[in-house]
Design an enzyme around this catalytic site. Sequence first.
Site, short mmCIF file in Angstrom:
data_model
loop_
_atom_site.label_atom_id
_atom_site.label_comp_id
_atom_site.label_asym_id
_atom_site.label_seq_id
_atom_site.Cartn_x
_atom_site.Cartn_y
_atom_site.Cartn_z
N ARG A 32 26.45 -9.35 37.88
CA ARG A 32 25.79 -10.33 38.42
C ARG A 32 25.36 -11.47 39.42
O ARG A 32 24.41 -12.29 40.10
CB ARG A 32 24.11 -9.54 38.73
CG ARG A 32 24.23 -7.93 37.90
CD ARG A 32 23.21 -6.98 37.84
NE ARG A 32 21.79 -7.77 39.51
CZ ARG A 32 20.76 -6.88 39.39
NH1 ARG A 32 20.22 -6.51 38.60
NH2 ARG A 32 20.32 -7.20 40.20
N ASP A 66 27.23 -6.22 41.84
CA ASP A 66 25.72 -5.30 41.28
C ASP A 66 26.44 -3.92 40.53
O ASP A 66 26.41 -3.09 41.93
CB ASP A 66 24.65 -5.03 42.51
CG ASP A 66 23.72 -4.12 41.33
OD1 ASP A 66 23.39 -3.38 40.74
OD2 ASP A 66 22.41 -4.32 42.03
N LYS A 73 30.97 1.28 22.15
CA LYS A 73 29.92 2.44 21.32
C LYS A 73 28.55 1.56 21.59
O LYS A 73 28.73 0.54 22.24
CB LYS A 73 30.52 2.99 19.88
CG LYS A 73 30.73 1.18 19.15
CD LYS A 73 29.19 0.92 18.96
CE LYS A 73 29.19 0.14 17.41
NZ LYS A 73 28.02 -1.10 17.01
N HIS A 125 36.06 -0.03 17.27
CA HIS A 125 36.91 -1.65 16.40
C HIS A 125 37.76 -1.20 14.99
O HIS A 125 38.38 -2.49 14.04
CB HIS A 125 36.69 -2.36 16.76
CG HIS A 125 35.29 -3.52 15.83
ND1 HIS A 125 33.75 -2.68 16.45
CD2 HIS A 125 35.77 -4.14 15.36
CE1 HIS A 125 33.58 -3.75 15.81
NE2 HIS A 125 34.53 -4.26 14.91
N LYS A 157 41.38 -2.75 13.17
CA LYS A 157 41.88 -3.39 11.60
C LYS A 157 42.42 -3.17 11.36
O LYS A 157 43.48 -2.16 10.86
CB LYS A 157 40.34 -3.40 11.02
CG LYS A 157 39.08 -3.96 11.21
CD LYS A 157 37.15 -3.94 9.70
CE LYS A 157 36.17 -4.20 10.41
NZ LYS A 157 36.50 -5.83 11.14
N GLU A 164 26.34 -6.58 6.16
CA GLU A 164 25.79 -7.98 7.45
C GLU A 164 25.16 -8.63 6.22
O GLU A 164 23.70 -7.71 6.17
CB GLU A 164 25.98 -7.04 8.62
CG GLU A 164 26.81 -6.22 9.05
CD GLU A 164 25.92 -6.37 10.47
OE1 GLU A 164 26.67 -5.95 11.60
OE2 GLU A 164 25.40 -4.80 10.86
N HIS A 190 31.68 3.81 13.85
CA HIS A 190 32.73 2.83 12.20
C HIS A 190 32.75 3.99 11.27
O HIS A 190 33.66 3.99 9.89
CB HIS A 190 31.49 1.99 11.97
CG HIS A 190 31.70 1.14 13.28
ND1 HIS A 190 32.83 1.07 14.44
CD2 HIS A 190 30.90 -0.26 13.49
CE1 HIS A 190 32.67 0.26 15.50
NE2 HIS A 190 31.36 -0.09 14.69
N LYS A 192 22.17 -4.84 7.86
CA LYS A 192 21.56 -6.17 7.70
C LYS A 192 20.97 -6.57 7.04
O LYS A 192 19.92 -6.31 6.76
CB LYS A 192 21.35 -6.06 9.16
CG LYS A 192 22.41 -5.54 10.47
CD LYS A 192 21.24 -5.52 11.78
CE LYS A 192 22.47 -5.11 13.06
NZ LYS A 192 23.65 -6.44 12.50
#
Length: 493
Positions: free
Chosen positions: A43, A86, A142, A172, A176, A210, A234, A334
Site C-alpha cells: 500500500r 490495496d 504459514k 522453509h 534447509k 530461539e 516446522h 523463544k
Amino acid sequence: MSFDLILFGGTGDLAWRKIMPALFQAFRHGSLPSDGRIVGVARDDLTDEQYRALIKSRFDQVELAKRPSEEEFSRFAALLSFLRMDLANPADYASLAAKLQQRSADVVVMYVATAPTLFTTVCEQIAAAGLNGPQTRVVLEKPLGHDLASNRAINKTVRSVLTEQQIFRIDHYLGKPSVQNLFAMRFGNALFEPLWRREHIANIQITIAEELGVEKRGAFYDSTGALRDMVQNHALQLLCAIGMEPPINSHADAIRDEKLKVLRSLKAWTPETLSQHVVRGQYAAGTMAGEAVPAYRDEKGVNPDSRTETFVALRTEIANWRWAGVPFYIRTGKRMAAADAHIEVNFRPAPHAIFKVPLSSPNVGNRLVINLQPKDGLELHLLAQGADQRPGNGPGKSIPTLAPVQLDLDFDKRFGSGRVGAYERLLLDVIDGRLNLFVRSDEQEEAWRWVEPILDSWNSEPTRPRPYAAGTWGPSAASAMIARDNYCWSEEC
C-alpha cells in the site's frame, strides 16, 4: 524461461529479511532465470527507484556474506519494480493484470507474504481478474489458518480458484540443506535404514530453540503462540521426515503420501496425556548475552495479562509397527539459552554389557544428531576404548572402560558455506514447478486436527503458562516430563 514474481507484502518484514536476500543469492549464483521480473506490491506510495532504494537499505541488515556489492545490487535492482495496491480493492488487481500483460511470462509466481487473513481475499481477487491461468503459481506462507476450521476454509477457497499443483504451501524448514540430507541419509544409504525402527531406537528428540524474543511482532505473536507458530508446521514436518516410510519414488505426491501416514498415526490426545505430556511456558525477565531482557508480557504489542505460550514441550508416539512404543519429544521456545535446532536419535544400549561406562556419564550411548541451525551437519556419537588403558590383575580387573567419541560431518566445511539456502531453494522450486518440498492441504489439515485438542485444553483451563527465565532452557516441567521415561534433554545428560 521467463518469469514474473509478484511479492504481495513487498515492503514487509518477511520480504526484506528472507525473500529478497534469497532471490538475490539465486541471482548471484546464476540459478535465477535471467528473463525475470520481481514486482513488490504494497500500500506504500513508492516509485520503482524508491522501492529499489528501500530494498538496498534493508540489505545492510542481512548477514554480511549475503550483502551485495554496489555493482551486484545495481544489476539485481534492474529486476525490481513496484506496484501500489490495496489488496482489498478489486480495482487494483486490474492494474496488476495490466502490468502482467505487458509481456507473457512463462511462469507467474504470486507470493502472498501477508497476514493470513488476506490469503483468501488475494486468491479470490487473482481469479476475478483472470490471473489464475495454468502458468500461475501461488505461494502461501504459514500459519495457514488459526485452527482446523479456518485452515479448511482457506484451503477450500484457494482450491476453488487454483488446482493443487498451483498451490505452494511453504515451510522453509523443508528447504534447509540439513533436512535434505536427512532424506539422503535415510533413503540414499543402506547403513541406517535397517536400524531405523523400534528395536534399535530408544527415543527421538526434536529441539527448535530461539534466543530471540518476539522482536517487533508482539501483536502478531500474541494471537499465535509457539504451538501454532512452530509445532503445527516446522516441528511436525521434521517428525514426518524422521518417521515416514520410504516413498516408492522421489515424486512429490509419493513423499507427501508417506508424511500424511505419519500424521494420521500420531497417538490421539486424552485428558491424561494432555496433562502429563504437554508443557507450555512463557518467558519471564532474564539475561541474554549479559544484557537484561524484559518478560514476554512487557514486550511491545503484547497483552500485559497474556496467556500466550512462548514455549512448548510435548511427548508423542507414532502408532505403527515401525515406531510403536518409541517416544518422540518436541520442544520449541523463544528466549532460550541458545539458538539451536537439531534432531537427536538415541539408540538403545548394547543388549549385554561386557564393557564399563564411566559412572559420571550414565546416559552416554550411541546417538545420531542432525544439526539444523546454526550448525549444519551430522554427528554420530559412539563409545570407544582409550589407547592409554592397561590390563589389570585379578578377576574383573581387566574389564576395559569405554569413553564417548564422535564423528562429526560439518556440511559447511565439506560442501562449502555458499550452498543453497532454504528460501533460495524453495523459490527456485516454485519457479520450476517442483512440489516435493511443499505441504499438501491434507497434511496441513491432519496437523491441525492433531494439535487442536491441545489448544482446546489450554482455552478451557484457568492456569497460566509456566514461567521460565529468559536465557534458560524453559520450564523445569519439560525436564520432569522426559525424566518420567528415564531420559533427559541433550544439554542435561
